[in-house]
Design a protein around this motif. Structure first.
Motif, short mmCIF file in Angstrom:
data_model
loop_
_atom_site.label_atom_id
_atom_site.label_comp_id
_atom_site.label_asym_id
_atom_site.label_seq_id
_atom_site.Cartn_x
_atom_site.Cartn_y
_atom_site.Cartn_z
N GLY A 94 59.44 82.52 63.99
CA GLY A 94 59.50 83.70 63.15
C GLY A 94 58.56 83.59 61.96
N PRO A 95 58.62 84.55 61.04
CA PRO A 95 57.75 84.52 59.87
C PRO A 95 58.03 83.29 59.00
CG PRO A 95 58.75 86.70 60.13
CD PRO A 95 59.45 85.77 61.09
N TRP A 96 56.96 82.67 58.49
CA TRP A 96 57.10 81.56 57.55
C TRP A 96 57.01 82.11 56.14
CZ3 TRP A 96 54.95 79.31 53.33
CH2 TRP A 96 55.35 78.00 53.02
N LEU A 97 58.05 81.87 55.34
CA LEU A 97 58.03 82.28 53.94
C LEU A 97 58.13 81.05 53.05
CD1 LEU A 97 60.43 85.38 53.95
CD2 LEU A 97 57.93 85.38 53.90
N PRO A 98 57.62 81.13 51.84
CA PRO A 98 57.72 80.01 50.91
C PRO A 98 59.18 79.68 50.59
CG PRO A 98 56.11 81.61 50.15
CD PRO A 98 56.86 82.25 51.27
N GLU A 99 59.39 78.48 50.10
CA GLU A 99 60.73 78.06 49.69
C GLU A 99 61.02 78.63 48.30
OE1 GLU A 99 63.20 73.95 48.71
OE2 GLU A 99 61.21 73.85 49.61
N PRO A 100 62.06 79.45 48.15
CA PRO A 100 62.32 80.07 46.85
C PRO A 100 62.83 79.05 45.83
CG PRO A 100 64.09 80.57 48.38
CD PRO A 100 63.04 79.86 49.18
N LEU B 223 52.42 83.83 46.86
CA LEU B 223 52.49 82.62 47.68
C LEU B 223 52.22 82.93 49.15
CD1 LEU B 223 55.53 80.77 46.08
CD2 LEU B 223 53.09 80.26 45.78
N VAL B 224 52.66 84.09 49.61
CA VAL B 224 52.38 84.51 50.99
C VAL B 224 50.88 84.71 51.18
CG1 VAL B 224 52.65 86.39 52.64
CG2 VAL B 224 54.65 85.49 51.47
N VAL B 225 50.21 85.31 50.20
CA VAL B 225 48.76 85.48 50.27
C VAL B 225 48.06 84.12 50.24
CG1 VAL B 225 46.72 86.39 49.10
CG2 VAL B 225 48.77 87.79 49.27
N LEU B 226 48.51 83.23 49.36
CA LEU B 226 47.89 81.90 49.27
C LEU B 226 48.02 81.12 50.57
CD1 LEU B 226 48.89 80.67 45.68
CD2 LEU B 226 46.77 81.77 46.43
N GLU B 227 49.05 81.43 51.33
CA GLU B 227 49.26 80.73 52.61
C GLU B 227 48.13 81.02 53.59
OE1 GLU B 227 51.34 78.09 55.01
OE2 GLU B 227 51.57 78.58 52.88
N THR B 228 47.39 82.12 53.40
CA THR B 228 46.30 82.48 54.32
C THR B 228 44.97 81.82 53.94
OG1 THR B 228 45.72 84.47 53.04
CG2 THR B 228 47.40 84.71 54.75
N LEU B 229 44.94 81.10 52.81
CA LEU B 229 43.73 80.38 52.41
C LEU B 229 43.67 79.02 53.09
CD1 LEU B 229 43.81 81.01 48.54
CD2 LEU B 229 42.47 82.26 50.24
N SER B 230 42.48 78.45 53.11
CA SER B 230 42.37 77.06 53.56
C SER B 230 43.00 76.17 52.48
CB SER B 230 40.91 76.67 53.75
OG SER B 230 40.26 76.53 52.49
N PRO B 231 43.41 74.94 52.82
CA PRO B 231 44.00 74.05 51.80
C PRO B 231 43.09 73.88 50.58
CG PRO B 231 44.46 73.17 53.97
CD PRO B 231 43.53 74.35 54.18
N ARG C 277 44.02 91.19 49.21
CA ARG C 277 45.32 91.18 49.89
C ARG C 277 46.53 91.33 48.98
NH1 ARG C 277 41.68 88.80 52.75
NH2 ARG C 277 41.76 88.77 55.04
N ARG C 278 46.41 91.03 47.72
CA ARG C 278 47.59 91.15 46.87
C ARG C 278 47.76 92.60 46.40
NH1 ARG C 278 45.99 87.82 41.41
NH2 ARG C 278 44.33 89.18 40.64
N PRO C 279 48.98 92.98 46.04
CA PRO C 279 49.22 94.36 45.59
C PRO C 279 48.33 94.72 44.40
CG PRO C 279 51.29 93.21 45.97
CD PRO C 279 50.21 92.18 46.07
N ARG C 280 47.73 95.90 44.45
CA ARG C 280 46.83 96.32 43.38
C ARG C 280 47.59 96.86 42.17
NH1 ARG C 280 41.80 96.15 45.36
NH2 ARG C 280 41.53 96.25 47.63
N PHE C 281 48.74 97.48 42.40
CA PHE C 281 49.52 98.04 41.31
C PHE C 281 50.97 97.63 41.50
CE2 PHE C 281 46.06 101.00 42.34
CZ PHE C 281 45.37 100.99 41.12
N THR C 282 51.63 97.34 40.41
CA THR C 282 53.05 97.01 40.49
C THR C 282 53.74 97.49 39.23
OG1 THR C 282 54.65 95.24 40.94
CG2 THR C 282 52.83 94.70 39.44
N ALA C 283 55.01 97.82 39.36
CA ALA C 283 55.77 98.33 38.22
C ALA C 283 55.93 97.26 37.15
CB ALA C 283 57.14 98.80 38.70
N ASP C 284 56.15 97.69 35.90
CA ASP C 284 56.37 96.71 34.85
C ASP C 284 57.70 96.00 35.10
OD1 ASP C 284 58.63 98.04 33.48
OD2 ASP C 284 57.13 99.51 32.89
N ARG C 285 57.89 94.89 34.40
CA ARG C 285 59.01 94.03 34.75
C ARG C 285 60.38 94.63 34.41
NH1 ARG C 285 57.90 87.89 33.79
NH2 ARG C 285 57.37 88.39 31.65
N SER C 286 60.46 95.47 33.40
CA SER C 286 61.74 96.12 33.11
C SER C 286 62.11 97.08 34.24
CB SER C 286 61.67 96.87 31.77
OG SER C 286 60.71 97.90 31.81
#
Length: 309
Positions: free
Chosen positions: A84-90, A115-123, A167-176
């Motif tokens: 299945g999908p590999w996700l980082p360890e939270p 971290l999911v995006v970084l997983e697609t890079l070479s080491p 690959r990373r989201p271009r826009f995201t809501a503020d943290r509040s």
């Protein structure tokens, strides 16, 4: 020859321990491997001739970067054959008292989405990106740390930066706003309110579930607001991992630099849920980690400082 460590040597290592874990975790994506890399760095530091070390921070960063790179290369095949999908360890992370530029960068760089995006890079690209973009080391310092030429590091940094930017989201809501939506999602999911969930989800929201073949999870991404809403609304009506809804507990937590939810039951953590948001605050992606091997850091209850200093 092993050189005995003094109290001062231990104090110096302790001073940079948070930094070393922060580097190793971002390079590896797993808390357990990051802790092992930090422990191995301590062993190497203890055995080194510290009198010859002019810059302990740079020296220790070089050690842990190389250890993380070696460990990442050795685990690459396991991740490629993962069930299945590999996700980082939270990990649980400390709450920020202010939304400074540094804390925002730190939180974004340790988020599940990043971290999911970084997983697609070479080491090598991953290590260079982390050291340059997150911790602001110079190309020359990184070249020494990863034992490559400065020209090679510059090329790797450019490739990694372009790859991540695409690959990373271009826009995201503020943290509040993220906290508000997470709280509403939490209330709707635990109350089984499909309509309320639908209001919070982007139409093309994607749910990624990581059971690692250890617990039953979707082996492919679940796509679409209606399907994802139904998935989470069922939490309050069906048993999960043999645990009845009445025996399950859910609580809000700060996970990987952002708001998330920890589910527990039968005396153990059974899953974590984190979110990606668009600029309007709608949920665009959900990362659900249920592999018990990846929940030990959260179950341990220690909140990590993910600063970049």
């Amino acid at each position: 020859m092993t050189i005995p460590s003094t109290d001062r040597d231990q104090q110096v290592f302790h001073e940079y321990r948070t930094l070393l874990f922060s580097v190793a975790y971002r390079v590896l994506g797993t808390a357990a491997d990051a802790e092992d890399a930090v422990q191995d760095a301590w062993i190497k530091w203890s055995a080194a001739d510290r009198a010859q070390v002019a810059d302990p921070k740079a020296y220790l960063t070089r050690i842990v970067s190389n250890l993380a790179l070696e460990r990442l290369r050795s685990t690459r095949h396991k991740r490629e054959t993962y069930v299945g999908p590999w996700l980082p360890e939270p990990i649980l992370t400390t709450a920020d008292t202010a939304d400074t530029a540094e804390t925002v960068v730190g939180a974004e760089s340790v988020s599940m989405a990043m971290l999911v995006v970084l997983e697609t890079l070479s080491p090598l690209e991953r290590a260079v990106f982390v050291l340059k973009e997150v911790f602001a080391f110079s190309h020359a310092e990184i070249a020494e740390a990863v034992e490559r030429s400065e020209a090679a590091v510059r090329q790797a940094a450019h490739r990694a930066r372009e790859h991540v930017r695409a690959r990373r989201p271009r826009f995201t809501a503020d943290r509040s706003r993220q906290r508000e939506v997470t709280e509403r999602f939490f209330a709707a999911a635990t109350g089984g309110d499909v309509n309320a969930l639908m209001e919070l989800l982007s139409p093309d929201v994607t749910l990624w579930t990581d059971g690692g073949g250890k617990v039953r999870q979707a082996l492919k991404p679940v796509v679409g607001a209606a399907t994802v809403a139904a998935w989470f609304a069922a939490i309050g009506t069906v048993s999960y991992q043999g645990i009845e809804p009445a025996d399950m507990n859910a609580e809000l937590a700060r996970i990987n630099g952002g708001p998330g939810v920890v589910f527990s039951g039968a005396g153990r953590v059974i899953a974590t849920v984190t979110f990606d948001f668009d600029g309007e605050g709608r949920i665009t992606a959900i990362h659900n980690v249920a592999n018990p091997d990846k929940l030990r850091a959260v179950a341990g209850g220690t909140a990590h400082d993910i600063g970049t200093a």
